[in-house]
Design an enzyme around this catalytic site. Structure first.
Site, short mmCIF file in Angstrom:
data_model
loop_
_atom_site.label_atom_id
_atom_site.label_comp_id
_atom_site.label_asym_id
_atom_site.label_seq_id
_atom_site.Cartn_x
_atom_site.Cartn_y
_atom_site.Cartn_z
NE ARG A 43 -2.49 0.33 3.57
CZ ARG A 43 -2.83 1.39 4.29
NH1 ARG A 43 -3.74 2.24 3.85
NH2 ARG A 43 -2.27 1.62 5.46
CB SER A 45 4.12 -5.81 8.94
OG SER A 45 3.64 -4.53 8.66
CG ASP A 67 2.02 -4.42 11.32
OD1 ASP A 67 2.80 -4.69 12.26
OD2 ASP A 67 1.39 -5.31 10.70
C1 BGC Z 1 5.35 -9.89 12.25
C2 BGC Z 1 5.14 -8.58 12.97
C3 BGC Z 1 3.85 -7.94 12.54
C4 BGC Z 1 2.69 -8.92 12.64
C5 BGC Z 1 1.38 -8.33 12.16
C6 BGC Z 1 4.11 -10.78 12.35
O1 BGC Z 1 4.27 -11.92 11.57
O2 BGC Z 1 6.47 -10.57 12.77
O3 BGC Z 1 6.21 -7.71 12.72
O4 BGC Z 1 3.60 -6.83 13.35
O5 BGC Z 1 2.97 -10.07 11.88
O6 BGC Z 1 1.47 -7.89 10.85
#
Ligand code: BGC
Length: 485
Positions: free
Chosen positions: A93, A157, A210
């Site tokens: 995005r 994320s 995120d």
């Molecule tokens: C990641 C995190 C992320 C979460 C939600 C997990 O698999 O390790 O960094 O915040 O997913 O997206």
């Protein structure tokens, strides 16, 4: 007649009429496996608090507890235009955020589907894809060109260590991503190089998880927000701690970061209980872990996040059909044998099936794996989906319970986002019930003091607010990382 267990969630939909004794007994067995009692939740939360603390200690622990280098609370007065990108599970995005400086914002976004092969392709493919999307976005929304460079907040994320705000060394891929040559590397210079390759006037100023983005964007609009959470393809949470209570930062902070400075922490608690001490793992969870690209990692996430919910259902149905020979008799199981053929939308839509004869369920199963189902089979399948969804929602609340207990929060708005939170039926009701069981609020408490609220767009607005806070710090000559980073 076999009676269903007392621990069964109270909101079971439909009846079991027509379901034979053998299948009823099977349901009871799965209820035993997948139901998590209030007592178990409280036991998990207690262990979780200790693990959060370990993650902040010098020795470290399973939960990374990554300092995010956001050292102010947003005031709502942050102002300016920022770009943000969010590399999520399925889409990239790109968002242009205009912060109004009065707790308001405007945003314009474009979504680009990440081609499936990129998830397991090469590093260049991934970063070229991002560079190309950024170019398209800037060409479309800034047709007259850009004055100087646009500051960009990169929402990444995945667990990434940060010695400073504009750094993120990927610890390991999660959520089915598996791209060589990125783990162990700082993704910010890799992204910046690709931005330069595509000749786009952008400077990456901050790397943001995120959850941290969700926390900050929600605090920008809601002063009661204390936690940022994602319940989606992956799971995770962020909160603000105090630098003096983070032993692993001792001796690493410049004097302009006092011991009472706040610090956003990206917990990365998907890795909670990698040691398998407390979570009620089933053989399906164990198999999912064993067959995943990173066995032994993200144990908590693998039991509850959206990426795995369809897979748990598939494994149970395969067991019922192939080993126990109780369902799908004389049907071709070949398509059901394909790992991850179902994502979380399948159990979600089965739970939502409004028809008495569960005809949506029939269509979904036939459409996806070519298997015809009988009415009793569909009732069993629906019950399994309820159990899988309920387990996910209940266990998901242990992260909230642990952070609130650790920080001593008696009241809080827990700002949540993600596909499971937003789309999985009954997640919110189940989650609220689990929180009540965790905190054991007395009946006199009329309104739950700790509640989950829908988050503001963390990966867009949150990234923009963090980019703005970072710019302010840099202008004041303040540090945005450990000494020397
Ligand atoms: C990641 C995190 C992320 C979460 C939600 C997990 O698999 O390790 O960094 O915040 O997913 O997206």
């Amino acid at each position: 007649m076999v009676h269903l267990g007392p621990k069964a969630p109270q909101h079971r939909k439909g009846t079991f009429s027509g379901v034979n004794e053998q299948l009823l007994a099977v349901i009871k067995e799965y209820e035993g496996l997948l139901t998590v009692s209030g007592e178990k939740l409280r036991q998990i939360v207690d262990h979780f608090v200790g693990e959060l603390n370990k993650g902040l200690s010098k020795a470290g622990g399973n939960i990374p507890m990554i300092p995010g280098w956001v050292m102010e609370f947003p005031t709502g007065k942050e102002k300016g235009d920022y770009l943000a990108i969010d590399l999520g599970g399925t889409n990239l995005r790109v968002v242009l955020v205009k912060l109004g400086g009065d707790r308001t914002f405007d945003s314009t976004q474009s979504k680009y589907a990440i081609p499936a092969e990129i998830r397991t392709g090469t590093r260049d493919q991934l970063f070229d894809f991002i560079g190309d999307c950024l170019k398209k976005f800037v060409d479309e929304f800034f047709p007259d060109g850009v004055e100087g460079e646009l500051p960009l907040g990169f929402t990444f994320s995945y667990p990434a260590s940060q010695d400073k705000i504009n750094q993120g060394v990927l610890q390991q891929w999660t959520k089915g991503f598996d791209i060589d040559d990125v783990e162990g590397h700082d993704v910010v210079p890799i992204l910046q190089a690709s931005i330069e390759k595509y000749n786009v006037p952008i400077q990456v100023v901050a790397l943001i998880n995120d959850t941290t983005g969700t926390l900050v964007s929600s605090m920008y609009t809601d002063p009661e927000a204390k936690l940022g959470l994602i319940f989606g393809t992956g799971v995770n949470g962020a909160y603000y701690d105090v630098t003096g209570d983070i032993p692993k930062l001792e001796g690493k902070l410049a004097s302009d970061i006092p011991a009472d400075s706040v610090m956003a922490i990206n917990c990365e608690y998907g890795s909670f209980d990698n040691e398998h001490l407390v979570l009620p793992r089933t053989k399906y969870d164990i198999q999912i872990d064993k067959e995943s690209p990173r066995p032994g990692k993200q144990s908590f996430e693998k039991m509850i996040s959206g990426y795995y919910l369809g897979e748990v259902l598939r494994l149970i149905l395969l067991e019922l059909a192939e080993e126990k020979k109780l369902i799908f008799v004389n049907q071709d199981l070949s398509k059901l044998k394909k790992a991850y053929v179902w994502d979380a939308s399948i159990p979600a839509r089965i739970e939502e099936d409004p028809f008495e004869n569960l005809s949506d369920t029939q269509d979904l199963i036939y459409g996806s794996v070519g298997i015809q189902t009988t009415s009793p089979e569909r009732k069993v399948i629906r019950r399994l989906c309820e159990l899988i969804g309920d387990r996910s929602a209940r266990l998901s609340m242990c992260g909230i319970g642990a952070i609130c207990k650790k920080r001593g929060y008696k009241t809080a708005h827990c700002a949540a986002d993600g596909s499971v939170y937003n789309k999985y039926p009954d997640f919110k009701v189940r989650a609220a019930r689990a929180l009540r069981e965790i905190f054991q609020w007395s009946d006199e408490v009329k309104e739950d003091p700790i509640i989950i609220v829908p988050a503001e767009d963390g990966s867009g607005v949150g990234a923009a607010v963090i980019a703005a806070l970072t710019e302010q710090r840099l202008k004041k000559g303040l540090s945005v990382g450990i000494i020397g980073a």
